[in-house]
Design a protein around this motif. Structure first.
Motif, PDB file in Angstrom:
ATOM      1  N   ILE A 133       8.870  16.542  13.359  1.00 13.99           N
ATOM      2  CA  ILE A 133       8.990  16.874  11.923  1.00 13.99           C
ATOM      3  C   ILE A 133       9.083  15.190  11.580  1.00 13.99           C
ATOM      4  CG2 ILE A 133      10.612  17.408  10.074  1.00 13.99           C
ATOM      5  CD1 ILE A 133      10.701  20.071  11.594  1.00 13.99           C
ATOM      6  N   LYS A 134      10.143  14.428  12.259  1.00 15.04           N
ATOM      7  CA  LYS A 134      10.295  13.149  11.616  1.00 15.04           C
ATOM      8  C   LYS A 134       9.191  12.267  11.807  1.00 15.04           C
ATOM      9  CE  LYS A 134      15.499  13.378  12.084  1.00 15.04           C
ATOM     10  NZ  LYS A 134      16.572  12.940  12.455  1.00 15.04           N
ATOM     11  N   ASP A 135       8.538  12.304  12.898  1.00 15.82           N
ATOM     12  CA  ASP A 135       7.308  11.445  13.116  1.00 15.82           C
ATOM     13  C   ASP A 135       6.168  11.918  12.260  1.00 15.82           C
ATOM     14  OD1 ASP A 135       8.679  10.504  15.496  1.00 15.82           O
ATOM     15  OD2 ASP A 135       7.256  11.518  16.881  1.00 15.82           O
ATOM     16  N   ILE A 136       6.183  13.177  11.904  1.00 20.80           N
ATOM     17  CA  ILE A 136       4.874  13.460  10.812  1.00 20.80           C
ATOM     18  C   ILE A 136       5.360  13.037   9.354  1.00 20.80           C
ATOM     19  CG2 ILE A 136       4.142  15.646   9.293  1.00 20.80           C
ATOM     20  CD1 ILE A 136       4.038  17.016  12.184  1.00 20.80           C
ATOM     21  N   LEU A 137       6.623  13.243   8.938  1.00 20.13           N
ATOM     22  CA  LEU A 137       7.234  12.753   7.794  1.00 20.13           C
ATOM     23  C   LEU A 137       7.023  11.177   7.611  1.00 20.13           C
ATOM     24  CD1 LEU A 137      10.281  15.020   7.358  1.00 20.13           C
ATOM     25  CD2 LEU A 137       8.044  15.028   6.146  1.00 20.13           C
ATOM     26  N   LYS A 138       7.375  10.411   8.707  1.00 19.58           N
ATOM     27  CA  LYS A 138       7.332   8.818   8.632  1.00 19.58           C
ATOM     28  C   LYS A 138       6.009   8.380   8.804  1.00 19.58           C
ATOM     29  CE  LYS A 138       7.971   4.885  11.182  1.00 19.58           C
ATOM     30  NZ  LYS A 138       7.064   4.059  10.768  1.00 19.58           N
ATOM     31  N   GLU A 139       4.954   8.949   9.225  1.00 17.70           N
ATOM     32  CA  GLU A 139       3.627   8.836   9.247  1.00 17.70           C
ATOM     33  C   GLU A 139       3.117   9.037   7.664  1.00 17.70           C
ATOM     34  OE1 GLU A 139      -0.628   9.861  11.296  1.00 17.70           O
ATOM     35  OE2 GLU A 139       1.159  11.116  11.892  1.00 17.70           O
ATOM     36  N   ALA A 140       3.507  10.253   7.055  1.00 11.21           N
ATOM     37  CA  ALA A 140       2.998  10.564   5.932  1.00 11.21           C
ATOM     38  C   ALA A 140       3.839   9.530   4.856  1.00 11.21           C
ATOM     39  CB  ALA A 140       3.546  11.923   5.391  1.00 11.21           C
ATOM     40  N   LEU A 141       4.955   9.250   4.929  1.00  8.73           N
ATOM     41  CA  LEU A 141       5.462   8.426   4.034  1.00  8.73           C
ATOM     42  C   LEU A 141       5.296   6.929   4.248  1.00  8.73           C
ATOM     43  CD1 LEU A 141       9.171   9.343   4.309  1.00  8.73           C
ATOM     44  CD2 LEU A 141       7.671   9.455   2.020  1.00  8.73           C
ATOM     45  N   ASP A 142       4.614   6.639   5.327  1.00 10.45           N
ATOM     46  CA  ASP A 142       4.133   5.300   5.653  1.00 10.45           C
ATOM     47  C   ASP A 142       2.715   4.855   4.952  1.00 10.45           C
ATOM     48  OD1 ASP A 142       6.141   4.189   7.026  1.00 10.45           O
ATOM     49  OD2 ASP A 142       5.165   4.365   8.939  1.00 10.45           O
ATOM     50  N   LEU A 143       2.235   6.032   4.454  1.00 17.73           N
ATOM     51  CA  LEU A 143       1.055   6.211   3.660  1.00 17.73           C
ATOM     52  C   LEU A 143       1.329   5.719   2.304  1.00 17.73           C
ATOM     53  CD1 LEU A 143      -0.560   9.387   4.500  1.00 17.73           C
ATOM     54  CD2 LEU A 143      -1.540   7.270   5.225  1.00 17.73           C
ATOM     55  N   TYR A 144       2.161   5.898   1.718  1.00 21.03           N
ATOM     56  CA  TYR A 144       2.922   5.445   0.439  1.00 21.03           C
ATOM     57  C   TYR A 144       3.462   4.061   0.368  1.00 21.03           C
ATOM     58  CZ  TYR A 144       2.176  10.401  -0.313  1.00 21.03           C
ATOM     59  OH  TYR A 144       1.610  11.650  -0.790  1.00 21.03           O
ATOM     60  N   ARG A 145       4.265   3.970   1.580  1.00 20.71           N
ATOM     61  CA  ARG A 145       5.051   2.539   1.619  1.00 20.71           C
ATOM     62  C   ARG A 145       4.064   1.322   1.594  1.00 20.71           C
ATOM     63  NH1 ARG A 145       8.727   5.350   6.014  1.00 20.71           N
ATOM     64  NH2 ARG A 145      10.447   6.468   4.672  1.00 20.71           N
ATOM     65  N   THR A 146       2.954   1.770   2.514  1.00 20.50           N
ATOM     66  CA  THR A 146       1.769   0.567   2.867  1.00 20.50           C
ATOM     67  C   THR A 146       0.852   0.540   1.881  1.00 20.50           C
ATOM     68  OG1 THR A 146       0.631   2.004   4.161  1.00 20.50           O
ATOM     69  CG2 THR A 146       2.304   0.752   5.372  1.00 20.50           C
ATOM     70  N   GLY A 147       0.802   1.100   0.848  1.00 15.81           N
ATOM     71  CA  GLY A 147      -0.008   1.155  -0.301  1.00 15.81           C
ATOM     72  C   GLY A 147      -1.402   1.864  -0.056  1.00 15.81           C
ATOM     73  N   VAL A 148      -1.555   2.750   1.051  1.00 14.47           N
ATOM     74  CA  VAL A 148      -2.821   3.569   1.629  1.00 14.47           C
ATOM     75  C   VAL A 148      -2.955   4.604   0.250  1.00 14.47           C
ATOM     76  CG1 VAL A 148      -3.955   5.179   2.776  1.00 14.47           C
ATOM     77  CG2 VAL A 148      -2.766   3.062   3.622  1.00 14.47           C
ATOM     78  N   ILE A 149      -1.731   5.152   0.054  1.00  9.71           N
ATOM     79  CA  ILE A 149      -1.728   5.882  -0.959  1.00  9.71           C
ATOM     80  C   ILE A 149      -1.262   5.216  -2.493  1.00  9.71           C
ATOM     81  CG2 ILE A 149      -0.761   8.173  -2.217  1.00  9.71           C
ATOM     82  CD1 ILE A 149      -2.905   8.552   0.117  1.00  9.71           C
ATOM     83  N   LYS A 150      -1.718   4.889  -3.408  1.00  7.68           N
ATOM     84  CA  LYS A 150      -1.420   4.235  -4.430  1.00  7.68           C
ATOM     85  C   LYS A 150      -0.368   4.818  -5.217  1.00  7.68           C
ATOM     86  CE  LYS A 150      -4.267   0.867  -3.476  1.00  7.68           C
ATOM     87  NZ  LYS A 150      -3.987   0.195  -2.503  1.00  7.68           N
ATOM     88  N   ILE A 151       0.721   4.058  -5.530  1.00 10.63           N
ATOM     89  CA  ILE A 151       1.917   4.612  -6.443  1.00 10.63           C
ATOM     90  C   ILE A 151       1.945   3.857  -7.755  1.00 10.63           C
ATOM     91  CG2 ILE A 151       4.457   5.070  -6.663  1.00 10.63           C
ATOM     92  CD1 ILE A 151       4.394   5.041  -3.610  1.00 10.63           C
ATOM     93  N   LYS A 152       1.913   4.312  -8.872  1.00  7.74           N
ATOM     94  CA  LYS A 152       2.039   3.872 -10.210  1.00  7.74           C
ATOM     95  C   LYS A 152       3.549   3.544 -10.155  1.00  7.74           C
ATOM     96  CE  LYS A 152      -1.965   5.904 -12.088  1.00  7.74           C
ATOM     97  NZ  LYS A 152      -2.187   7.020 -13.087  1.00  7.74           N
ATOM     98  N   GLU A 153       3.850   2.218 -10.525  1.00  9.88           N
ATOM     99  CA  GLU A 153       5.224   2.002 -10.614  1.00  9.88           C
ATOM    100  C   GLU A 153       5.749   1.496 -11.949  1.00  9.88           C
ATOM    101  OE1 GLU A 153       7.709   0.693  -7.713  1.00  9.88           O
ATOM    102  OE2 GLU A 153       6.083   0.644  -6.196  1.00  9.88           O
TER     103      GLU A 153
END
Length: 123
Positions: free
Chosen positions: A103-123
């Motif tokens: 669970i933690k591995d999957i959540l980290k991998e998913a969150l890293d998409l947002y943290r690294t900018g692969v998935i763009k976040i409007k701030e």
């Protein structure tokens, strides 16, 4: 008064209630920028206001699962895409110990998409 986000969990039967509450805590504890809301009747977790995952139960088996919004980017072997083009799910057996590492591995991998900018976040 009961918050809308809490009502979902309180209306579940055991062992799903305990399992979903534990998953909720695990998800929220992954990052200070994760918030919880409710969308489409289910708990939705956002990372910096961008939808990241949901908690839900399978209609046939009634077992809980984590639905990862950007699952198509994730390669973990325990994720299922089914007929979904974008999302993947991670099934959880509420009668067994939670597979915390997976669970933690999957959540980290998913969150890293947002943290690294692969998935763009409007701030």
């Amino acid at each position: 008064m009961i918050r809308d986000t809490d009502a979902f969990y309180l209306n579940q039967e055991e062992p799903n209630k305990s399992c979903l509450l534990a998953l909720r805590t695990i998800i929220i504890d992954q990052d200070v920028h994760i918030t919880e809301t409710r969308k489409y009747g289910m708990p939705c977790f956002c990372y910096k206001k961008k939808m990241f995952c949901y908690l839900w139960t399978d209609k046939k088996t009634t077992e809980p699962y984590i639905l990862l919004v950007e699952g198509n980017y994730l390669k973990h072997r325990k994720l299922e895409s089914g007929s979904r083009a974008r999302m993947k799910i991670f099934r959880v057996n509420p009668n067994k110990n939670l597979p915390l590492k997976a669970i933690k591995d999957i959540l980290k991998e998913a969150l890293d998409l947002y943290r690294t900018g692969v998935i763009k976040i409007k701030e």
